[in-house]
Motif scaffolding. Structure first.
Motif, PDB file in Angstrom:
ATOM      1  N   LYS A 160       9.514 -12.921 -59.341  1.00 25.79           N
ATOM      2  CA  LYS A 160      10.708 -13.749 -59.196  1.00 25.79           C
ATOM      3  C   LYS A 160      11.068 -14.491 -60.478  1.00 25.79           C
ATOM      4  O   LYS A 160      12.238 -14.730 -60.758  1.00 25.79           O
ATOM      5  CB  LYS A 160      10.501 -14.746 -58.051  1.00 25.79           C
ATOM      6  CG  LYS A 160      10.360 -14.086 -56.681  1.00 25.79           C
ATOM      7  CD  LYS A 160      10.188 -15.126 -55.584  1.00 25.79           C
ATOM      8  CE  LYS A 160      10.064 -14.461 -54.224  1.00 25.79           C
ATOM      9  NZ  LYS A 160       9.893 -15.458 -53.129  1.00 25.79           N
ATOM     10  N   GLU A 182       6.698  -0.598 -62.523  1.00 30.45           N
ATOM     11  CA  GLU A 182       7.764   0.384 -62.681  1.00 30.45           C
ATOM     12  C   GLU A 182       7.597   1.539 -61.699  1.00 30.45           C
ATOM     13  O   GLU A 182       8.578   2.132 -61.238  1.00 30.45           O
ATOM     14  CB  GLU A 182       7.761   0.916 -64.121  1.00 30.45           C
ATOM     15  CG  GLU A 182       8.682   2.099 -64.387  1.00 30.45           C
ATOM     16  CD  GLU A 182      10.158   1.771 -64.263  1.00 30.45           C
ATOM     17  OE1 GLU A 182      10.975   2.713 -64.292  1.00 30.45           O
ATOM     18  OE2 GLU A 182      10.498   0.581 -64.116  1.00 30.45           O
ATOM     19  N   SER A 216      22.589  -4.268 -66.448  1.00 27.41           N
ATOM     20  CA  SER A 216      21.703  -4.871 -65.457  1.00 27.41           C
ATOM     21  C   SER A 216      22.130  -6.313 -65.195  1.00 27.41           C
ATOM     22  O   SER A 216      22.586  -7.017 -66.098  1.00 27.41           O
ATOM     23  CB  SER A 216      20.259  -4.844 -65.954  1.00 27.41           C
ATOM     24  OG  SER A 216      19.414  -5.591 -65.088  1.00 27.41           O
ATOM     25  N   ARG A 225      15.803  -5.136 -65.791  1.00 27.76           N
ATOM     26  CA  ARG A 225      16.363  -4.135 -64.892  1.00 27.76           C
ATOM     27  C   ARG A 225      16.812  -4.839 -63.617  1.00 27.76           C
ATOM     28  O   ARG A 225      16.492  -6.012 -63.393  1.00 27.76           O
ATOM     29  CB  ARG A 225      15.326  -3.044 -64.591  1.00 27.76           C
ATOM     30  CG  ARG A 225      14.047  -3.535 -63.942  1.00 27.76           C
ATOM     31  CD  ARG A 225      13.128  -2.366 -63.589  1.00 27.76           C
ATOM     32  NE  ARG A 225      11.955  -2.803 -62.849  1.00 27.76           N
ATOM     33  CZ  ARG A 225      10.750  -2.966 -63.375  1.00 27.76           C
ATOM     34  NH1 ARG A 225      10.571  -2.728 -64.663  1.00 27.76           N
ATOM     35  NH2 ARG A 225       9.738  -3.361 -62.634  1.00 27.76           N
ATOM     36  N   ASP A 226      17.516  -4.136 -62.778  1.00 24.41           N
ATOM     37  CA  ASP A 226      18.057  -4.771 -61.577  1.00 24.41           C
ATOM     38  C   ASP A 226      16.960  -5.199 -60.608  1.00 24.41           C
ATOM     39  O   ASP A 226      16.975  -6.315 -60.089  1.00 24.41           O
ATOM     40  CB  ASP A 226      19.031  -3.815 -60.874  1.00 24.41           C
ATOM     41  CG  ASP A 226      20.343  -3.683 -61.637  1.00 24.41           C
ATOM     42  OD1 ASP A 226      20.675  -4.613 -62.397  1.00 24.41           O
ATOM     43  OD2 ASP A 226      21.016  -2.655 -61.478  1.00 24.41           O
ATOM     44  N   ASP A 227      16.023  -4.315 -60.353  1.00 23.24           N
ATOM     45  CA  ASP A 227      14.983  -4.593 -59.363  1.00 23.24           C
ATOM     46  C   ASP A 227      13.760  -5.203 -60.037  1.00 23.24           C
ATOM     47  O   ASP A 227      13.045  -4.526 -60.787  1.00 23.24           O
ATOM     48  CB  ASP A 227      14.586  -3.305 -58.630  1.00 23.24           C
ATOM     49  CG  ASP A 227      15.760  -2.698 -57.875  1.00 23.24           C
ATOM     50  OD1 ASP A 227      16.574  -3.474 -57.348  1.00 23.24           O
ATOM     51  OD2 ASP A 227      15.860  -1.458 -57.834  1.00 23.24           O
ATOM     52  N   LEU A 228      13.526  -6.474 -59.773  1.00 23.81           N
ATOM     53  CA  LEU A 228      12.376  -7.183 -60.328  1.00 23.81           C
ATOM     54  C   LEU A 228      11.454  -7.619 -59.195  1.00 23.81           C
ATOM     55  O   LEU A 228      11.903  -8.230 -58.220  1.00 23.81           O
ATOM     56  CB  LEU A 228      12.827  -8.413 -61.124  1.00 23.81           C
ATOM     57  CG  LEU A 228      13.730  -8.147 -62.337  1.00 23.81           C
ATOM     58  CD1 LEU A 228      14.123  -9.467 -62.986  1.00 23.81           C
ATOM     59  CD2 LEU A 228      13.036  -7.244 -63.346  1.00 23.81           C
ATOM     60  N   ILE A 229      10.180  -7.302 -59.329  1.00 21.50           N
ATOM     61  CA  ILE A 229       9.215  -7.698 -58.303  1.00 21.50           C
ATOM     62  C   ILE A 229       8.811  -9.155 -58.491  1.00 21.50           C
ATOM     63  O   ILE A 229       8.688  -9.912 -57.526  1.00 21.50           O
ATOM     64  CB  ILE A 229       7.987  -6.766 -58.343  1.00 21.50           C
ATOM     65  CG1 ILE A 229       8.409  -5.344 -57.956  1.00 21.50           C
ATOM     66  CG2 ILE A 229       6.898  -7.268 -57.405  1.00 21.50           C
ATOM     67  CD1 ILE A 229       7.288  -4.340 -57.975  1.00 21.50           C
ATOM     68  N   ASN A 248      20.147  -8.581 -64.646  1.00 18.29           N
ATOM     69  CA  ASN A 248      19.105  -9.402 -65.271  1.00 18.29           C
ATOM     70  C   ASN A 248      19.071  -9.073 -66.761  1.00 18.29           C
ATOM     71  O   ASN A 248      18.694  -7.965 -67.145  1.00 18.29           O
ATOM     72  CB  ASN A 248      17.739  -9.116 -64.638  1.00 18.29           C
ATOM     73  CG  ASN A 248      17.717  -9.415 -63.155  1.00 18.29           C
ATOM     74  OD1 ASN A 248      18.030 -10.519 -62.727  1.00 18.29           O
ATOM     75  ND2 ASN A 248      17.364  -8.412 -62.354  1.00 18.29           N
TER      76      ASN A 248
END
Length: 224
Positions: free
Chosen positions: A164, A222, A152, A158-162, A154
C-alpha cells in the motif's frame, strides 16, 4: 544437485523456473565463490603448511581462476536465456542474454584494468560498467519488477501494487540503483590496509546480498 547440474550444463537441459532462479542467485554470490576458491587453495593445496599466506592470492593461476569464477555465473545465465529463446522464440530472452553478456564484458575489462591500471583501461571500465549498469537497471525496473508502466496511475510504478505504501517502492528503486553502482569502488583506488580491504569486500558482498533480496521480493510480487 540436479539444479546445479542443469545450471552448469545450461545449453543442454530445459530451463525450469528453479534453474534460472538459482542461477540468478549465483550471479550475486561471486564473492562467496571466490572465497571458496581461496579456501580450496589454502587448505587442499597444502599452502598453509609450506607457503606464505599470500601464495593463493598473488599467483597468476589464482588470478586467472578468479576471473573465470567471476565470469561463469553470468555465462550460465546467458546460456539459459539462449536455450529459452531457441525453445520459446521470445525475443525478450535474447535481450536478457545480452544483459549477462554485458556483465561479462564489464567483468573482463575490470580484470584487465586490475592487471594493467592505465588511464585507457580505466576509461574502458567506466564505459563498459556504466553500460552494463544501465542495462541491468532497465531490466530490474521494467522487465523484472514491472515498473515504469506507461500511463500508470502510480507515478513510475505500475497500476497493480500489492504494497500500500508507494514510498517503499521508491525507496527500493533508489537502493537498487545505489547498490548496482558498487563496482565504482574498484576504480576509485581507495588507499586502505589489508584488513580494511577485507572489511570493504565483506561489506560490498553483503550489500549485494541485500540487493538480491530486494530483487527476489519484487520479482515475486511481479509474478503473483
Amino acid at each position: 544437485m540436479r539444479i546445479m547440474r542443469n545450471i552448469v550444463f545450461s545449453p543442454f537441459y530445459k530451463v525450469l523456473m528453479a534453474d534460472f532462479f538459482m542461477a540468478d542467485q549465483l550471479t550475486s554470490q561471486i564473492p562467496l565463490l571466490r572465497h571458496m576458491e581461496f579456501a580450496a587453495c589454502y587448505f587442499m593445496a597444502g599452502s598453509f603448511r609450506a607457503n606464505p599466506y599470500e601464495t593463493c592470492t598473488t599467483s597468476q593461476q589464482y588470478k586467472h581462476l578468479a576471473y573465470v569464477i567471476s565470469f561463469l555465473p553470468y555465462y550460465w545465465r546467458a546460456m539459459q536465456c539462449l536455450r529459452r529463446y531457441i525453445e520459446e522464440h521470445d525475443i525478450n530472452q535474447l535481450a536478457n542474454a545480452g544483459k549477462y553478456v554485458s556483465a561479462m564484458v564489464a567483468a573482463a575489462v575490470r580484470f584487465k584494468y586490475n592487471v594493467t591500471p592505465t588511464p585507457f583501461w580505466m576509461s574502458m571500465v567506466l564505459i563498459s560498467s556504466s553500460g552494463a549498469t544501465v542495462y541491468q537497471l532497465y531490466w530490474d525496473f521494467v522487465k523484472d519488477w514491472g515498473f515504469f508502466t506507461p500511463k500508470s496511475r502510480n507515478l513510475w510504478l505500475r497500476d497493480d501494487l500489492i504494497l500500500k505504501n508507494k514510498f517503499t517502492y521508491y525507496l527500493s528503486m533508489m537502493l537498487n540503483l545505489v547498490l548496482r553502482l558498487a563496482w565504482a569502488q574498484s576504480v576509485m583506488k581507495i588507499r586502505i590496509n589489508k584488513n580494511e580491504t577485507r572489511l570493504l569486500d565483506f561489506s560490498l558482498a553483503s550489500l549485494e546480498i541485500i540487493r538480491r533480496g530486494h530483487w527476489n521480493f519484487y520479482r515475486y510480487l511481479e509474478l503473483v
